[in-house]
Every structure is written in structure tokens, then in C-alpha cells.
Scaffold this active site. Structure first.
Site, PDB file in Angstrom:
ATOM      1  N   ASP A   1       0.728  -1.154   0.082  1.00 43.70           N
ATOM      2  CA  ASP A   1       0.133   0.112   0.002  1.00 43.70           C
ATOM      3  C   ASP A   1       0.761   1.162   0.020  1.00 43.70           C
ATOM      4  OD1 ASP A   1       1.047   0.197   2.692  1.00 43.70           O
ATOM      5  OD2 ASP A   1      -1.048   0.100   3.583  1.00 43.70           O
TER       6      ASP A   1
ATOM      7  N   GLU B   1       3.858   1.243   2.077  1.00 40.52           N
ATOM      8  CA  GLU B   1       4.670   0.226   1.744  1.00 40.52           C
ATOM      9  C   GLU B   1       4.682  -0.929   2.600  1.00 40.52           C
ATOM     10  OE1 GLU B   1       8.253   3.009   1.456  1.00 40.52           O
ATOM     11  OE2 GLU B   1       7.416   3.042  -0.698  1.00 40.52           O
TER      12      GLU B   1
ATOM     13  N   GLU C   1       7.792  14.297   8.639  1.00 41.66           N
ATOM     14  CA  GLU C   1       6.946  13.183   8.394  1.00 41.66           C
ATOM     15  C   GLU C   1       5.677  13.009   9.412  1.00 41.66           C
ATOM     16  OE1 GLU C   1       7.759   8.893   6.761  1.00 41.66           O
ATOM     17  OE2 GLU C   1       7.961   8.765   8.788  1.00 41.66           O
TER      18      GLU C   1
HETATM   19  C1  BGC Z   1       6.124   6.183   3.516  1.00 39.37           C
HETATM   20  C2  BGC Z   1       5.685   6.443   2.187  1.00 39.37           C
HETATM   21  C3  BGC Z   1       6.454   7.416   1.242  1.00 39.37           C
HETATM   22  C4  BGC Z   1       7.999   7.183   1.697  1.00 39.37           C
HETATM   23  C5  BGC Z   1       8.688   8.561   1.161  1.00 39.37           C
HETATM   24  C6  BGC Z   1       7.684   5.776   3.503  1.00 39.37           C
HETATM   25  O1  BGC Z   1       7.933   5.684   4.827  1.00 39.37           O
HETATM   26  O2  BGC Z   1       5.224   5.236   4.124  1.00 39.37           O
HETATM   27  O3  BGC Z   1       4.303   6.604   1.983  1.00 39.37           O
HETATM   28  O4  BGC Z   1       6.218   7.727  -0.206  1.00 39.37           O
HETATM   29  O5  BGC Z   1       8.209   7.113   2.907  1.00 39.37           O
HETATM   30  O6  BGC Z   1       8.266   9.535   1.539  1.00 39.37           O
END
Ligand code: BGC
Length: 380
Positions: free
Chosen positions: A177, A180, A333
């Protein structure tokens, strides 16, 4: 909003995005975390949408000249088209394998992570993810519409055709998903992104007709993608919600934001995943960096509320997100001030990858999107 902080955060968000665009047009997900110094279709698609909206504003003030935002979005879309066109033959072989019931060869699917030279990222990553290309097609359509790109450049048209054929063939194939995770499941948020991608492809290339598949995805989700309580489920057969389901309505449009199923989904996300006076957890099983509160998800929920007219809730989420900016105005994030899992889980990931990704370009993009929509509402 409309404070000095908000203006500074807007300027800084744009700078973080533009400064981390590579000469190829790709965006680094995060410049400071080695595992994120790659480019994803998903992150980039949201970033390009943020630039599309922000550039529209700039165009208003710059007498219609293409601002750096649109130039940057254009270069990203060129990069995506190139990534896909370089792989047309392998993707066509994958489409044929699915059509004839043969097993997938993962090396012949699209990668999630790309290096700046366009090569696929190192192999030890859950690469097979179908939401990114779907969200890219949606983002491309928004850009083409805003910037009045007509006719579509031939290499874009080719990439749209290949990507949409690929998604239409694979939509019922389990994949990782957008977090990931859970590579053996059918994820409802991924289906939403594929749905949006196919709708977009039809708009971009009028000869394409995916109406039967689009209807089939919708029917499939209603038949197999709900929890016993009538919310969208995280994945088929999984009695949980995930904050990524916001995307099924906004921006992917699989359901209207006011659809009762969507309203029940949001209510359960609020109840189980929205930490009081904080951001959103991804899902109840999350252990990544201790399962903290994601800033990009708080902004995503604000985006949903702006679409449904719940301005008060949106403003509270935006205000919280703005407060998560560090002294340099970088947005991460997630934050670990509230965690679902243990401190050990958090520490394990810090040991593995370093501190939480900061700045995360996708979070800055969500901020630009929400800010733009909020200002549009304020202007009336
Ligand atoms: C997230 C992804 C994202 C990636 C880069 C991962 O930890 O789960 O959604 O695309 O980081 O930002």
C-alpha cells in the site's frame, strides 16, 4: 492562517520543494534521510499538485507568465513520462502475463523508488505499489487542465496510455500500500488511486475508454471493501480503517466526501487514529518510528474538511500542523509526541534509518495544497 508564520511557512515549503528537485525533474522525498533520498511517483504526484495550485496563484500575479512552480511541475511530469516510457516493453509484458493468468515477474513491474538518474532504487524495498502511478495520472490531469496544455506532448500521451493499460490490467493484484506495507493484500486506498488514474487517463487521451473497469472497481469496493460497520476497510477482509482512506474521497473521488460510507470512515478515523489535539496515526498496528502522529495526514484530513465545508476542524488541524515546524520551518513526516507503539519501536527505527524524515517534501506539499484551498475559501 494569514499570520507572518503562515507566509514564512509558505515560502519555505516552496523553497524546500524547489531546492530538492533534481536536474532530471525528480523530487527527493527527503534530503536528509538516506533511505528517502529517492523519488517516488506518489510523493511527487502530490508535490506536483501543490505546485500546480501554487503556480496558479503566481500566474495571477505574474500576468500569466509561467512561474517557477509550473516549470517545476512540468519537469516532474516529464520525468515520470520518461521513467514509464523507458519501461514500456517490460510493462506490456506484465500486462500480457496478467491477461493470460501467468504469475507476475516483479522486476517487470514499476518500481516505487527511483534514483536520481532514473535507475530503480536498491532491491531490498517493497517496490510493487500501484497507487503511485494512479495518483500521478490524476496529478498530471490537474496540471494539464490548469496550465492549458493542449495538445498533450506525445511522450506524455504514450506514458498515459501505458500507465493506464498497466493499472487497468493489475487493479485486482495484491501489492504494497502507500505505506509500503502488507504486500499480499488488496488495499482500498490503492484501488481509489487506480480509479482516479483511470478516470484521469480518459480525460487526457480521449480515445481511451476504461468505463467498464472504473465501474468494476467501484462495485468491487462496495461489495468487498467495507467493514461490518459500513466503513471503507483498510484492505479486503481487514476489519480496520487506515488514515490513507481519506484519499478515497479526496483527491481520488472513488466516493464523494459526503457519501455516508465516507462519513462513517472519517468518523472512525477521528475516533481511532486522530490523537487529541495532535495529528493522525496511520493505523492501529503502526510501529514505524513508534507509530507517531503524521503531519501530512493531519493536513490530508484538513483537506477533506475543507472540501466538506467543516472549516473549524480544518483550521484546528492546520494550526497544529503549523506548530510542528521546527526552528528552520521544516515540516517532518511525523512527530513522536504521541506514539501508538513503544519507545523501543521508535528507537529501533532511529537506529535503522536515523531521525524521523525532516523536511519531508510531501508534508510541505500537503501544506501548500491546504493553504491554497483555505485561502480560496477565505476569499469567497
Ligand atoms: C512512506 C511512503 C512514502 C515514503 C517516502 C515511506 O515511509 O510510507 O508513503 O512514499 O516514505 O516519503
Amino acid at each position: 492562517m494569514n499570520t507572518l508564520h503562515d507566509h514564512a511557512l509558505h515560502r519555505h515549503s516552496l523553497a524546500v520543494i524547489l531546492d530538492n528537485q533534481q536536474p532530471s525533474g525528480a523530487f527527493l522525498a527527503c534530503p536528509t534521510m538516506p533511505d528517502y533520498q529517492f523519488s517516488w511517483f506518489r510523493d511527487g504526484a502530490f508535490i506536483a499538485y501543490a505546485l500546480t495550485l501554487d503556480g496558479w496563484q503566481a500566474n495571477q500575479t505574474h500576468q500569466g507568465n509561467m512561474g517557477s512552480q509550473w516549470d517545476s511541475a512540468m519537469r516532474f511530469h516529464n520525468w515520470c513520462a520518461e521513467m514509464i516510457n523507458r519501461r514500456t516493453a517490460q510493462l506490456e509484458r506484465t500486462i500480457e502475463r496478467v491477461r493470460t493468468g501467468q504469475p507476475l515477474i516483479f522486476a517487470e513491474t514499476l518500481n516505487a523508488r527511483y534514483q536520481t538518474d532514473g535507475e530503480a532504487g536498491p532491491g531490498d524495498w517493497p517496490e510493487f505499489q500501484l497507487d503511485g502511478p494512479g495518483t500521478w495520472l490524476w496529478s498530471l490531469t490537474e496540471f494539464v487542465k490548469a496550465a492549458h496544455i493542449d495538445p498533450l506532448p506525445l511522450d506524455w500521451e504514450q506514458a498515459v496510455i501505458t500507465t493506464s493499460r498497466y493499472l487497468a490490467a493489475l487493479w485486482r493484484t495484491p501489492c504494497y500500500d502507500c505505506w509500503e506495507e502488507r504486500g499480499s493484500d488488496l488495499h482500498i486506498s490503492t484501488m481509489g488511486a487506480i480509479y482516479a488514474g483511470l478516470v484521469a487517463a480518459q480525460k487526457l487521451v480521449p480515445g481511451l475508454d476504461y468505463s467498464a473497469t472504473i465501474q468494476a472497481i467501484h462495485n468491487f469496493v462496495l461489495a468487498h471493501g467495507l467493514t461490518p460497520g459500513g466503513e471503507l476497510a483498510k484492505s479486503v477482509g481487514v476489519e480496520m480503517v487506515d488514515a490513507n482512506l481519506i484519499g478515497a474521497a479526496v483527491p481520488h473521488g472513488l466516493l464523494k466526501p459526503t457519501d455516508p460510507i465516507m462519513q462513517r470512515t472519517i468518523a472512525r478515523i477521528e475516533c481511532e487514529l486522530h490523537a487529541p489535539d495532535s495529528g493522525l496515526h496511520r493505523h492501529l498496528d503502526d510501529v514505524y518510528y513508534g507509530g507517531g502522529a503524521w503531519v501530512l495526514l493531519a493536513l490530508w484530513l484538513a483537506w477533506y474538511y475543507l472540501e466538506t465545508g467543516d472549516i473549524q476542524r480544518a483550521d484546528a488541524l492546520i494550526a497544529w500542523s503549523e506548530r510542528q515546524a521546527d526552528a528552520d520551518l521544516n515540516l517532518p513526516e511525523q512527530v513522536n509526541s504521541v506514539m501508538l507503539a513503544s519507545v523501543e519501536d521508535y528507537e529501533l527505527w532511529v537506529k535503522r534509518r536515523g531521525p524521523i524524515a525532516n523536511p519531508l517534501l510531501w508534508t510541505h506539499a500537503q501544506y501548500l495544497i491546504v493553504r491554497h484551498l483555505r485561502q480560496r475559501i477565505a476569499r469567497g
